[in-house]
Design a protein around this motif. Structure first.
Motif, mmCIF file in Angstrom:
data_model
loop_
_atom_site.group_PDB
_atom_site.id
_atom_site.type_symbol
_atom_site.label_atom_id
_atom_site.label_comp_id
_atom_site.label_asym_id
_atom_site.label_seq_id
_atom_site.Cartn_x
_atom_site.Cartn_y
_atom_site.Cartn_z
ATOM 1 N N GLU A 48 0.834 -1.200 0.000
ATOM 2 C CA GLU A 48 0.000 0.000 0.000
ATOM 3 C C GLU A 48 0.871 1.253 0.000
ATOM 4 N N SER A 49 0.458 2.242 -0.745
ATOM 5 C CA SER A 49 1.170 3.516 -0.796
ATOM 6 C C SER A 49 0.700 4.402 0.360
ATOM 7 N N GLY A 51 1.572 8.301 2.465
ATOM 8 C CA GLY A 51 2.260 9.583 2.453
ATOM 9 C C GLY A 51 2.921 9.844 3.796
ATOM 10 N N ALA A 146 7.245 9.038 2.880
ATOM 11 C CA ALA A 146 6.254 8.560 1.912
ATOM 12 C C ALA A 146 6.839 7.348 1.201
ATOM 13 N N GLY A 147 6.000 6.386 0.849
ATOM 14 C CA GLY A 147 6.488 5.214 0.141
ATOM 15 C C GLY A 147 5.474 4.093 0.173
ATOM 16 N N TYR A 148 5.984 2.877 0.072
ATOM 17 C CA TYR A 148 5.138 1.691 0.037
ATOM 18 C C TYR A 148 5.392 0.835 1.272
ATOM 19 N N ILE A 169 8.666 0.989 5.495
ATOM 20 C CA ILE A 169 8.180 1.804 4.378
ATOM 21 C C ILE A 169 9.364 2.000 3.442
ATOM 22 N N ASP A 171 10.628 3.753 -0.164
ATOM 23 C CA ASP A 171 10.343 4.750 -1.185
ATOM 24 C C ASP A 171 11.089 4.339 -2.450
#
Length: 171
Positions: A48-49, A51, A146-148, A169, A171
């Motif tokens: 999931e992305s 922020g 921010a990332g996945y 997470i 990026d």
């Protein structure tokens, strides 16, 4: 296109690679806790992305409420002792001993308040918001970059110790 006889598809050869992907340290974050607690809610899925600043989970811990109470109590006492010290200073009739005791009490309470504020800031809580909004029952864990999302290690109801990794997470 699909061949009707063999059911084969005509696709160009897809490229695949073997190897290791190297991620710079500033592009990957392990989300861990400085205070343990029970995961009250989360909706994270691997891949999931998210922020920066997105709430990843909410935790429940009575110590979090106690820490907020300590800060608010210390703030109120420091304010009272500051006024008292100024009043004793203005009254020149007050003994030097009373004034020194008042000053010591104020400095002690101020350091207690600053320590509680520093602990709250480590948990991602702005102490000034407590003065306006009051005590919050849950601790929100937010994304540092921010990332996945990868390697989700939490679920609702699971107790996470301080230092445990909730997820990563990338990026």
């Amino acid at each position: 296109q699909v061949d009707a006889v063999t059911s084969a598809t005509s696709k160009p050869n897809q490229v695949s690679f073997n190897g290791t992907m190297v991620i710079p340290p500033q592009r990957m974050a392990t989300v861990s806790l400085t205070m343990g607690g029970v995961v009250k809610s989360t909706s994270l899925l691997p891949g999931e992305s998210v922020g920066k600043g997105t709430v990843l989970a909410t935790l429940e811990n009575p110590e979090f409420i106690t820490l907020q109470q300590t800060y608010l109590d210390s703030h109120a006492q420091a304010e009272y002792l500051d006024r008292r010290q100024k009043a004793l200073s203005a009254e020149q009739a007050a003994s030097q001993k009373k004034f020194q005791q008042s000053k010591a009490d104020y400095l002690s309470m101020k350091s207690r308040m600053e320590a509680a504020a520093a602990q709250l800031e480590l948990l991602g809580v702005n102490p000034a918001t407590l003065l306006d909004g009051g005590i919050r029952p849950y601790l929100q864990v937010k994304a540092p970059i921010a990332g996945y999302v990868a390697d989700v290690e939490m679920n609702v109801g699971k107790y996470m110790n301080a230092g445990d990794a909730l997820c990563e997470i990338v990026d």
